[in-house]
Design an enzyme around this catalytic site. Structure first.
Site, short mmCIF file in Angstrom:
data_model
loop_
_atom_site.label_atom_id
_atom_site.label_comp_id
_atom_site.label_asym_id
_atom_site.label_seq_id
_atom_site.Cartn_x
_atom_site.Cartn_y
_atom_site.Cartn_z
N ASP A 1 0.82 -1.23 0.00
CA ASP A 1 0.00 0.00 0.00
C ASP A 1 0.85 1.27 0.00
OD1 ASP A 1 -2.10 -1.76 0.25
OD2 ASP A 1 -2.18 -1.59 2.45
N LYS B 1 9.04 21.96 8.21
CA LYS B 1 8.16 20.79 8.11
C LYS B 1 7.09 20.76 9.20
CE LYS B 1 11.61 17.81 8.09
NZ LYS B 1 12.27 16.48 8.18
N ASP C 1 12.44 11.75 13.03
CA ASP C 1 12.68 11.58 14.47
C ASP C 1 12.06 12.69 15.31
OD1 ASP C 1 14.73 13.24 13.21
OD2 ASP C 1 15.58 13.38 15.22
N ASP D 1 3.72 3.54 -2.03
CA ASP D 1 4.55 3.71 -3.23
C ASP D 1 5.52 4.89 -3.11
OD1 ASP D 1 1.51 4.51 -4.97
OD2 ASP D 1 2.72 5.83 -3.73
#
Ligand SMILES: [Mg+2]
Length: 220
Positions: free
Chosen positions: A8, A148, A173, A10
């Site tokens: 599931d 991010k 992390d 990719d």
């Protein structure tokens, strides 16, 4: 560690520091080397250096500034790029990180690095550990102007690389970053149990964590 439903998945999105590389380099640089060199170059005591740096660290944690060498060079009046080179011998791969990269690339997964590291830090690291060939793209959040941790980073990433969040795995992390990815809809998320080889395992709270990359590729 749970086994992954590889069929599931990719696209594999990977953080750099603390995920593929030992966080010891960064922790040592920011907590030991930089305060020490600040003290030496500005002619103050080590204790004074830490006192002066502490509020700046607090104010900028989790923002793009935190990861920006230009910002710190200006704020601290220090040549950050040169100072980073002084400890570059500590840059190293986490155990089996390269085996993992090789395996997922061979399995035909789309492999993309997404890092908050500044382009200069990224270059310095890729000179030491030759990981670039494993990646379709190596994206620094500085390219988009959002760390991010920020939801806007994920919108920008999606617009850039057109990945399917429901068919993607993201390993990082930093827990607030994983939460940001989860909010965007990334389906498969893993933390890292021991990002810094010199410290013990960390509490990854609600996230499952990679302890051994070899175990992760078992079902590939
Ligand atoms: Mg990291």
């Amino acid at each position: 560690m749970p086994s992954l439903p590889w069929r599931d998945i990719d696209t594999v999105l990977l953080d750099m520091d603390g995920t593929l590389l030992d966080l010891h380099y960064d922790n040592h640089f920011w907590m030991e080397h930089l305060p020490q060199r600040y003290a030496e170059l500005h002619g103050v005591s080590r204790a004074m250096a830490e006192l002066e740096m502490a509020p700046l660290f607090e104010q900028n944690a989790g923002t793009l500034n935190w990861y920006c060498l230009d910002f710190w060079s200006a704020e601290l009046k220090l040549p950050l790029r040169e100072l980073k080179l002084e400890t570059a011998h500590l840059i190293s791969l986490r155990p089996d990180a390269e085996t993992f990269l090789m395996a997922i690339k061979q399995a035909g997964k789309r492999v993309i690095m997404i890092t908050n590291a500044h382009r200069d830090s990224l270059s310095l690291k890729m000179e030491r550990v030759q990981l670039a060939p494993y990646f379709e793209r190596m994206i620094s959040s500085h390219d988009y102007g959002f760390a991010k941790e920020n939801a806007q980073f994920w919108d920008a990433l999606h617009a850039d690389i057109a990945f399917e969040p429901g068919r993607s795995l993201f390993i990082d992390d930093t827990l607030p970053i994983l939460r940001s990815a989860r909010t965007f809809g990334v389906a498969h998320l893993l933390a890292v149990s021991q990002p810094d080889s010199r410290k013990g395992p960390k509490n990854t709270e609600e996230f499952a964590a990679v302890a051994d990359y070899r175990a992760l590729i078992a079902g590939l």
